[in-house]
Design a protein around this motif. Structure first.
Motif, short mmCIF file in Angstrom:
data_model
loop_
_atom_site.label_atom_id
_atom_site.label_comp_id
_atom_site.label_asym_id
_atom_site.label_seq_id
_atom_site.Cartn_x
_atom_site.Cartn_y
_atom_site.Cartn_z
N ARG A 241 0.83 -1.20 0.00
CA ARG A 241 0.00 0.00 0.00
C ARG A 241 0.87 1.26 0.00
NH1 ARG A 241 -4.33 -1.79 -2.38
NH2 ARG A 241 -5.76 -2.97 -1.06
N LEU A 242 1.92 1.25 0.78
CA LEU A 242 2.86 2.38 0.74
C LEU A 242 3.44 2.52 -0.66
CD1 LEU A 242 4.66 1.82 4.16
CD2 LEU A 242 3.51 3.94 3.49
N THR A 338 -1.62 7.37 2.95
CA THR A 338 -1.71 5.92 3.11
C THR A 338 -2.69 5.56 4.23
OG1 THR A 338 0.60 5.71 2.39
CG2 THR A 338 -0.38 3.82 3.52
#
Length: 365
Positions: A241-242, A338
């Motif tokens: 996700r980052l 995020t």
């Protein structure tokens, strides 16, 4: 989830299987989706053309991170040319774009073309039903993930000869991305002995294959397949996700993000997942026997992020945000974007996850 991938072919010369698959499906109008780099490779283009006698149109205008405009253009090509089959030749961005375009064809009520994927990197997108699209919102962009089983590949073809021209830095960094899939799969579930063993084997095989001189591309392809065999690997964790925000919003090449994000995430998860991290450390350490289950390792779990970062550095990959030109003023915006977009993935950090994520991101710089 068991995906409807009908076949996987591998080894030198496996490209010939593409034509056999198309004939078996009764395909007559095939589109080739690829990259400008691969389209400019005359020898590779000749090999693909020979393997795809039903080729009608080639489209190579795909940018990194699958922008919305590329998806629309690809979908238009499929419908306007009455395409009944697609061959995707490239890395994750091309493969994701093909899946997204197939989804638009289906949603328009048209027959879904059959899809053969010939991957040229190790990212694992060929094995997935997920895809990322970089969407524009005013002056900002954001890479959003989608999942639908009806766009998964019908067949995957791994050919060592096809990947000979893949640039070394892209090949190596995409291999770390594959390891990221395996590790997130192991961290995301309880013990699953069969697929855990495949994930550990994939990690070890990838480390050995990429560390060899020269790197061993055939075994690395098998390693990527093993790394993606874990069902939880098809759901992204915090490291991925980052990486999505780093790529879709800040323009960091997606292939290099795991070498930066994964060691930092593992460092923060060592206290909460010590048994799994101990086995991951054992898989990363080629002097140890490859683990076959999670809870039998006596390795120090704190060594997992250390071994991972050391391996990435030995491959010549960037392991810090400052090495890819990321500015310190963007660290907190990266963390906040995020956390806002992926609260469940951020929650693995424990209490006050927003603050902890900011600390994690700063450690990545």
């Amino acid at each position: 989830m068991n995906l409807p991938i009908g076949s996987v072919s591998w080894g030198n010369g496996s490209l010939s299987a593409v034509g056999e698959l198309l004939r078996g499906w009764g395909a007559s109008r095939t589109a080739l989706f690829t990259t400008p780099f691969h389209h400019a490779d005359a020898a590779l283009t000749a090999s693909v053309t020979a393997a795809v006698p039903t080729l009608r149109v080639t489209h190579s205008s795909f940018a990194a991170h699958a922008p919305e405009a590329d998806i629309a253009a690809a979908a238009a090509i499929l419908t306007e040319n009455d395409i009944d089959s697609v061959v995707s030749l490239g890395g994750g961005s091309v493969i994701d774009a093909a899946k997204a375009a197939l989804g638009r064809v289906i949603d328009a009520g048209r027959p879904r073309p059959r899809h053969v994927v010939v991957p040229t990197t190790l990212s694992g997108s060929e094995l997935s039903h997920t895809f990322g699209i970089t969407e524009s919102h005013g002056s900002s962009t954001f890479k959003r993930s989608h999942a639908r089983a009806d766009v998964a590949a019908d067949a995957v073809v791994y050919d060592e000869r096809v990947v000979e021209s893949t640039p070394s830095d892209l090949w190596l960094s995409s291999g770390v991305k594959a390891v990221d899939h395996a590790i997130e799969g192991l961290l995301g579930t309880g013990a699953l002995p069969l697929v855990d063993s495949l994930a550990f084997s994939g990690i070890r095989r990838m480390v050995e294959s990429l560390s060899a001189e020269p790197d061993r591309r055939g075994p690395a392809q098998i390693a990527a397949w093993e790394c993606y065999s874990h069902p939880q690997a098809m759901r992204y964790g915090l490291s991925h996700r980052l990486g999505h925000v780093l790529g879709g919003t800040f323009g960091v090449p997606h292939s290099v993000t795991s070498a930066i994000t994964l060691p930092a995430v593992l460092t923060r998860m060592t206290p909460t997942h010590p048994h799994v991290l101990a086995s991951i450390a054992q898989a990363l350490d080629v002097s140890e026997a490859t683990p076959t289950r999670r809870f039998g390792s006596t390795c120090d779990p704190a060594q997992a992020p250390v071994l991972l970062r050391t391996w990435c550095e030995s491959l010549g990959l960037p392991t810090r945000l400052r090495e890819v030109g990321f500015t310190q003023r963007d660290l907190d915006p990266l963390a906040d974007l995020t956390a806002d977009a992926y609260p469940s993935e951020t929650a693995v950090l424990g209490t006050d996850p927003g603050r902890r994520l900011r600390e994690l991101v700063r450690s990545m710089w």
